[in-house]
Design an enzyme around this catalytic site. Structure first.
Site, PDB file in Angstrom:
ATOM      1  N   SER A   1      26.954 -33.837  10.323  1.00  0.00           N
ATOM      2  CA  SER A   1      26.596 -32.805   9.353  1.00  0.00           C
ATOM      3  C   SER A   1      25.180 -32.293   9.581  1.00  0.00           C
ATOM      4  O   SER A   1      24.870 -31.738  10.621  1.00  0.00           O
ATOM      5  CB  SER A   1      26.791 -33.365   7.947  1.00  0.00           C
ATOM      6  OG  SER A   1      26.698 -32.379   6.969  1.00  0.00           O
TER       7      SER A   1
ATOM      8  N   ASP B   1      24.977 -25.851   7.804  1.00  0.00           N
ATOM      9  CA  ASP B   1      24.507 -27.046   8.488  1.00  0.00           C
ATOM     10  C   ASP B   1      25.386 -27.262   9.720  1.00  0.00           C
ATOM     11  O   ASP B   1      26.198 -26.414  10.070  1.00  0.00           O
ATOM     12  CB  ASP B   1      24.526 -28.260   7.555  1.00  0.00           C
ATOM     13  CG  ASP B   1      25.916 -28.547   6.997  1.00  0.00           C
ATOM     14  OD1 ASP B   1      26.759 -27.638   7.033  1.00  0.00           O
ATOM     15  OD2 ASP B   1      26.156 -29.675   6.528  1.00  0.00           O
TER      16      ASP B   1
ATOM     17  N   ASP C   1      28.005 -28.996  10.579  1.00  0.00           N
ATOM     18  CA  ASP C   1      29.465 -28.930  10.540  1.00  0.00           C
ATOM     19  C   ASP C   1      29.968 -27.868   9.569  1.00  0.00           C
ATOM     20  O   ASP C   1      31.167 -27.762   9.318  1.00  0.00           O
ATOM     21  CB  ASP C   1      30.072 -30.293  10.206  1.00  0.00           C
ATOM     22  CG  ASP C   1      29.810 -30.734   8.768  1.00  0.00           C
ATOM     23  OD1 ASP C   1      28.840 -30.235   8.160  1.00  0.00           O
ATOM     24  OD2 ASP C   1      30.561 -31.581   8.258  1.00  0.00           O
TER      25      ASP C   1
END
Length: 469
Positions: free
Chosen positions: A121, A263, A265
């Site tokens: 992430s 971000d 992902d």
């Protein structure tokens, strides 16, 4: 062991998160989730309808969707995950580099038994993570994670896995249609087009670098893209939702209507208005809640957020006749509450926003599109729309290198928090919590005055260091 945090298993790739761990967890997940969606109990490895000796699933051949973000370490971890799943008798569809919400959507749309996303992430490039998704594309609840971990640990410390042979092994193929299928889904959700809007998109050199610009362009927006050249090493590096300075400068430079930041992902969305001011997840949820209420799709006129959301959100929603329900920190807990009670909108201040009618997890691209649609539909600026809520001064300090497991048991810390709460009274609040994804404790203080909030937060951070160091 406590492998799972608030968002899957995460750590430094090839140190904490090794290929061996990824493979073993994938085999364990296959045996828990491969039968979960069919209403069957997980099959004991080594038992199969027929001779019962080759480790295949009884009367059921599971399918998994596997995706990743562009991190270099995702390449070998994906290979390990795919190997583990196929060795357990699961057929694998590799969708390549796609956002977490895309993998969740495809898991549901394709009727797969499970999904796996490899991403850390918003974390820095050396980290990576494994997120397992159940049938339908939903994140695992605590009970399912505990079962996956228990089976993994049982076989790590005991007998080796029994695995299928011959035709019982899983087959692996690429599913290149996933990108267009996901974009078509996003475009189909919007209530109106975006002609007339100029938008800067910061993709964090991450998983949405192809998806998000294409989606916004298809619905009529003029797009300026930054942070969309992933090379495997530059993900989240000075850009994206955790580093908004580049986006702020680009929005002002290009005289854009606003900017969107994801971000690594792309399950998060933060925004920047035309003046270069940040619009956080709380403000985004406020804008979307009013939009959905107006369109009659905000069920029970309720928004779900976490205890980290600013008090200003609660006050704004009360003023607008919308109930705010708060959960523990983590979008998984927001989602659990939404599913249990049938609510349509929820999320976190950090930018995880869940629109449950169209997504099973936070979806940064979908959130950005819906926010843009509201701007286009009303003709108002994002700054004006976000002004529906006033953020009370909030100070967040991350305290690293402490024993975060004792944050709820330390008497010294408990006493310090009680003193701070008495000082703040009804005009503020204190929240201490251990991070679920990083080795640190977060100290959050809200107050009517920023100087007081900062003073109290710094004092509590010092106590955390001394009490838990």
């Amino acid at each position: 062991m406590g492998l799972f945090g608030t968002d899957g298993v995460r750590g430094v790739a090839n140190a904490d998160l090794t290929a061996e761990l990824a493979l073993g967890l994938s085999v364990a997940a296959a045996h828990v989730l491969g039968e979960e969606g069919s209403g069957r109990s997980p099959v004991v490895p080594g038992r199969r309808s027929g001779d019962g000796r080759d480790g295949s699933f009884e009367g059921h051949r599971p399918v998994a969707v596997v995706g990743r973000d562009p991190r270099a370490s995702g390449e070998f971890l994906e290979a390990a995950v795919v190997a583990g799943l196929a060795s357990a008798g699961v057929d694998v569809l590799r969708v390549g580099v796609l956002p977490t919400p895309a993998v969740a959507y495809l898991t549901g749309a394709l009727g797969a038994d499970l999904g796996v996303m490899l991403s850390a992430s918003h974390n820095a490039m050396p980290d990576n993570g494994i997120k397992f998704l159940a049938r339908g594309g939903h994140k695992l609840d605590d009970a399912l994670e505990a079962r996956v971990e228990a089976i993994y640990e049982e076989h790590r410390t005991g007998a080796p896995w029994s695995r299928p042979t011959g035709a019982g092994v899983g087959r692996v193929k690429s599913y290149d249609e996933g990108l267009d299928q996901y974009i078509a889904h996003l475009v189909g959700v919007l209530p109106n087009r975006l002609e007339g809007l100029k938008i800067v998109l910061d993709e964090a050199h991450g998983a949405a670098s192809r998806v998000s610009p294409e989606a916004f362009t298809r619905v009529g927006a003029e797009v300026v893209t930054i942070g969309a050249d992933p090379d495997g090493l530059n993900i989240n590096d000075g850009c994206g939702s955790t580093h908004l300075d580049l986006l702020k400068a680009a929005v002002v430079e290009h005289k854009a209507d606003f900017g969107i930041a994801h971000d690594g992902d792309a399950d998060r969305c933060l925004a920047v208005d035309h003046t270069g001011s940040e619009v956080d997840g709380d403000q985004i949820m406020a804008v979307l809640a009013l939009d959905m209420k107006e369109r009659g799709v905000l069920r029970d006129n309720t928004l779900v957020a976490t205890v980290m959301s600013n008090l200003g959100l609660k006050l704004a929603m009360e003023r607008e006749g919308i109930t705010l329900v708060q959960t523990a920190v983590g979008d998984r807990y927001v989602l659990e509450n939404m599913k249990e009670n049938g609510y349509a909108l929820g999320g976190e201040q950090s930018g995880h926003v869940i629109v449950l009618d169209h997504a099973t997890t936070g979806d940064g691209t979908l959130t950005g599109l819906l926010l843009a649609a509201r701007v286009a539909q009303t003709g108002r600026t994002l700054k004006d729309l976000a002004g529906v809520m006033e953020r009370l001064p909030q100070v967040l300090i991350n305290v690293p290198d402490v024993d975060k497991s004792r944050v709820t048991t330390s008497e010294e810390l408990r006493s310090a928090v009680a003193d701070a709460e008495r000082e703040l009274g009804a005009t503020g609040r204190v929240l201490l919590r251990s991070s679920g994804t990083e080795p640190l404790v977060r100290v959050m203080v809200e107050a009517a005055d920023i100087a007081q909030a900062r003073s109290v937060a710094e004092r509590l951070a010092d106590v955390v260091k001394s009490a838990l160091g």
